[in-house]
Design an enzyme around this catalytic site. Structure first.
Site, PDB file in Angstrom:
ATOM      1  N   GLY A  22       0.836  -1.183   0.000  1.00  0.00           N
ATOM      2  CA  GLY A  22       0.000   0.000   0.000  1.00  0.00           C
ATOM      3  C   GLY A  22       0.875   1.238   0.000  1.00  0.00           C
ATOM      4  O   GLY A  22       2.035   1.205   0.418  1.00  0.00           O
ATOM      5  N   SER A  23       0.329   2.366  -0.457  1.00  0.00           N
ATOM      6  CA  SER A  23       1.045   3.632  -0.343  1.00  0.00           C
ATOM      7  C   SER A  23       0.883   4.176   1.073  1.00  0.00           C
ATOM      8  O   SER A  23       0.165   3.615   1.903  1.00  0.00           O
ATOM      9  CB  SER A  23       0.507   4.627  -1.373  1.00  0.00           C
ATOM     10  OG  SER A  23       0.855   4.216  -2.672  1.00  0.00           O
ATOM     11  N   GLY A  24       1.576   5.274   1.349  1.00  0.00           N
ATOM     12  CA  GLY A  24       1.518   5.867   2.674  1.00  0.00           C
ATOM     13  C   GLY A  24       2.721   5.498   3.532  1.00  0.00           C
ATOM     14  O   GLY A  24       2.809   5.938   4.675  1.00  0.00           O
ATOM     15  N   HIS A  25       3.645   4.691   2.966  1.00  0.00           N
ATOM     16  CA  HIS A  25       4.838   4.273   3.706  1.00  0.00           C
ATOM     17  C   HIS A  25       6.101   4.893   3.119  1.00  0.00           C
ATOM     18  O   HIS A  25       7.205   4.438   3.418  1.00  0.00           O
ATOM     19  CB  HIS A  25       4.961   2.751   3.674  1.00  0.00           C
ATOM     20  CG  HIS A  25       3.743   2.037   4.138  1.00  0.00           C
ATOM     21  ND1 HIS A  25       3.204   2.252   5.379  1.00  0.00           N
ATOM     22  CD2 HIS A  25       2.933   1.139   3.514  1.00  0.00           C
ATOM     23  CE1 HIS A  25       2.114   1.496   5.514  1.00  0.00           C
ATOM     24  NE2 HIS A  25       1.924   0.822   4.399  1.00  0.00           N
ATOM     25  N   ASP A  27      -1.585  -8.040   0.715  1.00  0.00           N
ATOM     26  CA  ASP A  27      -0.450  -8.006  -0.213  1.00  0.00           C
ATOM     27  C   ASP A  27      -0.079  -9.418  -0.653  1.00  0.00           C
ATOM     28  O   ASP A  27       0.216  -9.655  -1.828  1.00  0.00           O
ATOM     29  CB  ASP A  27       0.752  -7.318   0.457  1.00  0.00           C
ATOM     30  CG  ASP A  27       0.506  -5.838   0.676  1.00  0.00           C
ATOM     31  OD1 ASP A  27       0.425  -5.098  -0.308  1.00  0.00           O
ATOM     32  OD2 ASP A  27       0.377  -5.423   1.850  1.00  0.00           O
ATOM     33  N   HIS A  42       0.046   0.540   9.705  1.00  0.00           N
ATOM     34  CA  HIS A  42      -1.280   1.006   9.271  1.00  0.00           C
ATOM     35  C   HIS A  42      -2.110   1.366  10.489  1.00  0.00           C
ATOM     36  O   HIS A  42      -3.340   1.378  10.430  1.00  0.00           O
ATOM     37  CB  HIS A  42      -2.007  -0.073   8.471  1.00  0.00           C
ATOM     38  CG  HIS A  42      -1.163  -0.702   7.425  1.00  0.00           C
ATOM     39  ND1 HIS A  42      -0.437  -1.847   7.639  1.00  0.00           N
ATOM     40  CD2 HIS A  42      -0.911  -0.314   6.152  1.00  0.00           C
ATOM     41  CE1 HIS A  42       0.228  -2.155   6.523  1.00  0.00           C
ATOM     42  NE2 HIS A  42      -0.047  -1.241   5.621  1.00  0.00           N
TER      43      HIS A  42
END
Lengths: 331, 331
Positions: free
Chosen positions: A54-57, A110, A219
């Site tokens: 996921g993005s945001g990392h 994932d 998350h």
């Protein structure tokens, strides 16, 4: 919510567009599949390495593409696994005669996307294998995970497999190296605040004015316990008391020490934590010979930090020492 | 206040200790004077370059010491100018046969400390000169400043004088280069949140849930106006409408574009801003040929960003291209 964002649905594509514009000669952005790749990949003389999540990392993983690191990153939307068909298309584009290695931090969503993409690619006759990263010691299973979560320690796996691949190792050898590094890497983090996804516009969980989450996931997943804020010395003790006995790291060991910021914590505080941890490890007879301080795997704007230790030997030290170059740079 | 801190009075020394432990062979920390210097400085074959300022702006300036950049940094406490006698001692320790250049962002407190230290050093027979940096276009005078403030654009001045000094330029030439770069560098920032100094424990100013400060100073000083939050596209327009006409930057110009995070803003948002600004500059006929995205000069944990443009010519491009190495690194 006060963020630098236009339409939250376009947050990831607009970030990737900026990343590509800042690296016009070295990175290629393929909007159809949300894909960032080395402009010069694939290369049939090296194993191609892809990580998605996921993005945001960020900087993980779209900003860790480059020589000696990833050949491509395949991000999903914020905190969402990439679509299976995007992973499949990325794998096909990066196909190399030496094979493709998919790196996946251990989250169930994932795993599903990458497992299916691997099957589809293999059905096409491609040589594709997957390596799961699970360095987070805080909890055994988690909100979105069976087993342990993969967090900031994934940097060391990327760096090691990137170095091995760049040196021409075959796929079996690259996987051996990656599994070895993952097996001696341990991480735990602490959240001082929650994080706010652009599309939600409000914090993902609630933390009181004087509360922290010990062992938080990237998350916002719960960790080991909700605790009261405490001085940095005590928080480092709590992290080391979880991380050190887990491997265990022992007196006489040489280690890499990473203090990773979770997105909203300034680097001044990260260096303070690094100094405290360095001293406390010395008191345990453990010597820090490689130092990493900064943001490697974040959780949007979460204030907090994680501590990672890697047990070093000559082989791992050499791989971490190898040259590499990624989009994140100072000059 | 939830920060990684022990005794707030020891925040800066503990950070500096961590910085030195992470860079044991390249940096020396001198606790008596809160001084971070290159382990191999001074060098009589090059001008020594020192910058000081209050702490809380990291990586500026203690983390920008190294070959091709600063020879030493002399920080004060958080948002406080360094004591005059610390600057004086730092100058004496870094004295080189080719002279010493003191870089100072234009704040009245810093000017006083550095002016007096320069006088004391000159009375000792040392060759010492000072260069003031004032790239912030947002306001003419400010809470702690007569004239314009020095903010993130100071990176480009450091980089240019560092490159010139490393190449063996004499003090006059190093100053000429620094003044030239300062004269073509313009910055403005926006705060989405206030910042919290460790010793205060609460935000330095108040911003409403949907308010931003346009043109904020890096110590939370007021800017041009308090505004309502707006999408990134509109905020970039506001920044460019202030920065571009100020020099002015004109159609046909090549520029370096920096999007600098103020401490609490994740790098994903910074790249989004970079992409938007890059496109909007292209629409104005201005070409971005050098890209800088990340944290260069922060304001503790403030969420926000600043935009800097530098008008490039061959000389400045060459200086920005020169090799340099500082404590902040990825690998």
């Amino acid at each position: 919510m006060k963020k630098f964002v236009n339409d939250p649905k376009q947050f990831v594509p607009e970030m990737l567009k900026g990343l590509a514009l800042a690296n016009p000669t070295t990175l290629t952005y393929v909007p159809e599949y949300n894909l960032i790749q080395r402009a010069d990949a694939p290369n049939d003389n090296k194993v191609s390495i892809i990580q998605g999540s996921g993005s945001g990392h960020e900087p993980a993983h779209v900003m860790t593409v480059g020589p000696g690191m990833l050949d491509a990153a395949c991000p999903g939307d914020v905190f969402a696994a990439p679509p299976m068909d995007y992973v499949y298309e990325t794998t096909k584009r990066l196909a190399s005669a030496k094979g493709v290695l998919l790196l996946v931090n251990n989250y169930t969503g994932d795993r599903m996307a990458f497992d299916m993409a691997q099957e589809m690619s293999q059905a096409d006759g491609l040589t594709v294998r997957t390596l799961f990263i699970d360095d987070d010691v805080s909890v055994q299973d988690s909100t979105y995970t069976v087993g342990r979560r993969g967090v900031a320690g994934n940097f060391f796996v990327m760096k090691a497999v990137g170095a091995a691949a760049e040196a021409g190792a075959d796929l079996d050898e690259v996987i051996r190296v990656g599994e070895k590094v993952n097996s001696v890497t341990r991480t735990m983090g602490i959240a001082l605040t929650a994080c706010t996804p652009p599309a939600k516009g409000s914090p993902l969980f609630e933390l009181g004015e004087d509360e922290i989450e010990v062992g938080v996931g990237i998350h916002g997943e719960p960790g080991r316990r909700r605790a009261k804020w405490a001085p940095a010395n005590d928080l480092v003790d709590e992290l080391l008391n979880a991380v050190v006995p887990d491997l265990p790291f022992e007196s006489g060991d040489s280690v890499a020490l990473m203090i990773n910021g979770l997105g909203g914590t300034p680097i001044s505080e990260l260096y303070l934590l690094f100094g405290v941890a360095h001293e406390k490890l010395r008191e345990r007879g453990i010597t820090v010979t490689r130092s990493y301080v900064g943001e490697y795997c974040t959780s949007l704007d979460m204030a907090g930090a994680s501590l990672t230790l890697v047990k070093l030997d000559d082989e791992i030290d050499g791989l971490l020492d190898a040259p590499a170059e990624i989009a994140i740079r100072v000059f």
